[in-house]
Design a protein around this motif. Structure first.
Motif, PDB file in Angstrom:
ATOM      1  N   LEU A   6      51.252   8.746  22.073  1.00 40.76           N
ATOM      2  CA  LEU A   6      50.763   9.656  23.119  1.00 40.76           C
ATOM      3  C   LEU A   6      51.502   9.425  24.420  1.00 40.76           C
ATOM      4  O   LEU A   6      51.740   8.268  24.799  1.00 40.76           O
ATOM      5  CB  LEU A   6      49.274   9.408  23.361  1.00 40.76           C
ATOM      6  CG  LEU A   6      48.295   9.900  22.299  1.00 40.76           C
ATOM      7  CD1 LEU A   6      46.936   9.225  22.502  1.00 40.76           C
ATOM      8  CD2 LEU A   6      48.145  11.419  22.379  1.00 40.76           C
ATOM      9  N   MET A   7      51.853  10.507  25.093  1.00 41.71           N
ATOM     10  CA  MET A   7      52.449  10.365  26.429  1.00 41.71           C
ATOM     11  C   MET A   7      51.691  11.225  27.429  1.00 41.71           C
ATOM     12  O   MET A   7      51.274  12.346  27.117  1.00 41.71           O
ATOM     13  CB  MET A   7      53.922  10.779  26.410  1.00 41.71           C
ATOM     14  CG  MET A   7      54.795   9.712  25.795  1.00 41.71           C
ATOM     15  SD  MET A   7      56.499   9.777  26.360  1.00 41.71           S
ATOM     16  CE  MET A   7      56.378   9.224  28.047  1.00 41.71           C
ATOM     17  N   GLY A   8      51.551  10.697  28.642  1.00 42.87           N
ATOM     18  CA  GLY A   8      50.899  11.446  29.709  1.00 42.87           C
ATOM     19  C   GLY A   8      51.842  11.608  30.886  1.00 42.87           C
ATOM     20  O   GLY A   8      53.049  11.379  30.767  1.00 42.87           O
ATOM     21  N   VAL A  63      52.428  13.330  20.845  1.00 40.14           N
ATOM     22  CA  VAL A  63      51.613  14.354  21.518  1.00 40.14           C
ATOM     23  C   VAL A  63      51.669  14.060  23.011  1.00 40.14           C
ATOM     24  O   VAL A  63      51.465  12.923  23.436  1.00 40.14           O
ATOM     25  CB  VAL A  63      50.156  14.341  21.006  1.00 40.14           C
ATOM     26  CG1 VAL A  63      49.277  15.264  21.857  1.00 40.14           C
ATOM     27  CG2 VAL A  63      50.104  14.767  19.543  1.00 40.14           C
ATOM     28  N   VAL A  64      51.974  15.097  23.799  1.00 38.84           N
ATOM     29  CA  VAL A  64      52.194  14.901  25.233  1.00 38.84           C
ATOM     30  C   VAL A  64      51.093  15.586  26.037  1.00 38.84           C
ATOM     31  O   VAL A  64      50.888  16.800  25.916  1.00 38.84           O
ATOM     32  CB  VAL A  64      53.573  15.470  25.658  1.00 38.84           C
ATOM     33  CG1 VAL A  64      53.851  15.123  27.122  1.00 38.84           C
ATOM     34  CG2 VAL A  64      54.676  14.928  24.761  1.00 38.84           C
ATOM     35  N   LEU A  65      50.404  14.793  26.849  1.00 35.60           N
ATOM     36  CA  LEU A  65      49.373  15.344  27.729  1.00 35.60           C
ATOM     37  C   LEU A  65      49.998  15.576  29.105  1.00 35.60           C
ATOM     38  O   LEU A  65      49.854  14.762  30.023  1.00 35.60           O
ATOM     39  CB  LEU A  65      48.169  14.406  27.822  1.00 35.60           C
ATOM     40  CG  LEU A  65      47.450  14.029  26.525  1.00 35.60           C
ATOM     41  CD1 LEU A  65      46.126  13.323  26.821  1.00 35.60           C
ATOM     42  CD2 LEU A  65      47.187  15.226  25.639  1.00 35.60           C
ATOM     43  N   PRO A 103      59.025  14.806  16.043  1.00 35.17           N
ATOM     44  CA  PRO A 103      58.365  16.062  16.435  1.00 35.17           C
ATOM     45  C   PRO A 103      57.449  15.815  17.637  1.00 35.17           C
ATOM     46  O   PRO A 103      56.708  14.826  17.656  1.00 35.17           O
ATOM     47  CB  PRO A 103      57.547  16.439  15.197  1.00 35.17           C
ATOM     48  CG  PRO A 103      58.184  15.703  14.059  1.00 35.17           C
ATOM     49  CD  PRO A 103      58.727  14.433  14.647  1.00 35.17           C
ATOM     50  N   VAL A 104      57.540  16.693  18.634  1.00 37.75           N
ATOM     51  CA  VAL A 104      56.759  16.548  19.871  1.00 37.75           C
ATOM     52  C   VAL A 104      55.860  17.771  20.015  1.00 37.75           C
ATOM     53  O   VAL A 104      56.334  18.908  19.889  1.00 37.75           O
ATOM     54  CB  VAL A 104      57.698  16.409  21.087  1.00 37.75           C
ATOM     55  CG1 VAL A 104      56.913  16.486  22.389  1.00 37.75           C
ATOM     56  CG2 VAL A 104      58.466  15.089  21.011  1.00 37.75           C
TER      57      VAL A 104
END
Ligand code: SF4
Ligand code: SF4
Length: 225
Positions: A26-28, A91-93, A109-110
């Motif tokens: 996860l990235m924010g 998954v990018v927040l 995959p993003v």
């Protein structure tokens, strides 16, 4: 700042299933999404718990300083390369701009974890309003610093429309008509309203916009310089 809201998790799960992902990184974003409380540390922790409850392994998470900054995001992903390599997908927040810099920085995959909804002014902590749509042909010089394109729900350059009643907007009935506000502020400043604001030059909004300060030129978006 870019205002984001949570994306329907059913879409995120469907995206993960589409690539057979069992593990996720996860990235924010430490800027807009943190301020909007959609992609800061608490939201990433909550997302990690949700993913785990659905049977996914979370290999790690990181809140980059500014997700839309390509250099910074590449640096951040390099720091976390082991955790990202261990994941089937990321998954990018953040807003869509941040999702794209992450997608450019990793080979996995993003997928977006949020919806980007508007460019927001911060009215006060936790309260945001759209005041500008970056149209490339600003009329604020004629409209006393109030944008009719954005703050009139019909986007009328010249108004008010026939629905204005007693100074109030017919669409957002709890708000004053944008054109009433414009005319009052102009009058308060001793300025005369132009009879007709000319049609906008929509070619100024050609996409994608780009600006290269290194070459001291603004090559697109109809900037003309
Ligand atoms: S006229 Fe265009 S550039 Fe100016 S505030 Fe409105 S949307 Fe933004
Ligand atoms: S009442 Fe005023 S702000 Fe509301 S839609 Fe009509 S012109 Fe726009």
């Amino acid at each position: 700042m870019i205002i984001t809201k949570p994306r329907d998790w059913s879409r995120i799960f469907a995206n993960l299933q589409s690539v057979g992902a069992k593990s996720v990184f996860l990235m924010g974003c430490g800027q807009c999404a943190t301020v909007a409380k959609t992609g800061g540390e608490p939201e990433l922790e909550a997302a990690a718990e949700l993913l785990k409850a659905e049977g996914y392994e979370v290999t790690g998470w990181a809140v980059g300083e500014v997700a839309c900054h390509l250099g910074g995001t590449k640096l951040e992903t390099r720091k976390r390369v082991g955790d990202i390599d261990a994941a089937d997908a990321v998954v990018v927040l953040s807003c869509g701009a941040g999702v794209q810099t992450v997608a450019e920085s990793v080979s996995k995959p993003v997928f977006p974890g949020l919806e980007s909804v508007f460019l927001g002014n911060v009215i006060r902590a936790g309260v945001f309003e759209e005041r500008c749509q970056t149209c490339g042909d600003c009329v604020l010089d004629l409209t006393a610093g109030i944008c009719p394109v954005t703050t009139c729900p019909k986007g009328l350059l010249n108004g008010p429309c026939g629905g204005m009643w007693d100074g109030m907007c017919e669409v957002l009935t709890d708000r004053e008509c944008a054109h009433v506000r414009i005319r009052r502020r102009l009058a308060e400043q001793g300025r005369v309203a132009v009879k007709v604001v000319a049609p906008k030059d929509h070619s100024a909004k050609l996409k994608p916009g780009a600006l290269n300060l290194r070459d001291r030129k603004t090559p697109s978006a109809g900037s003309g310089s």
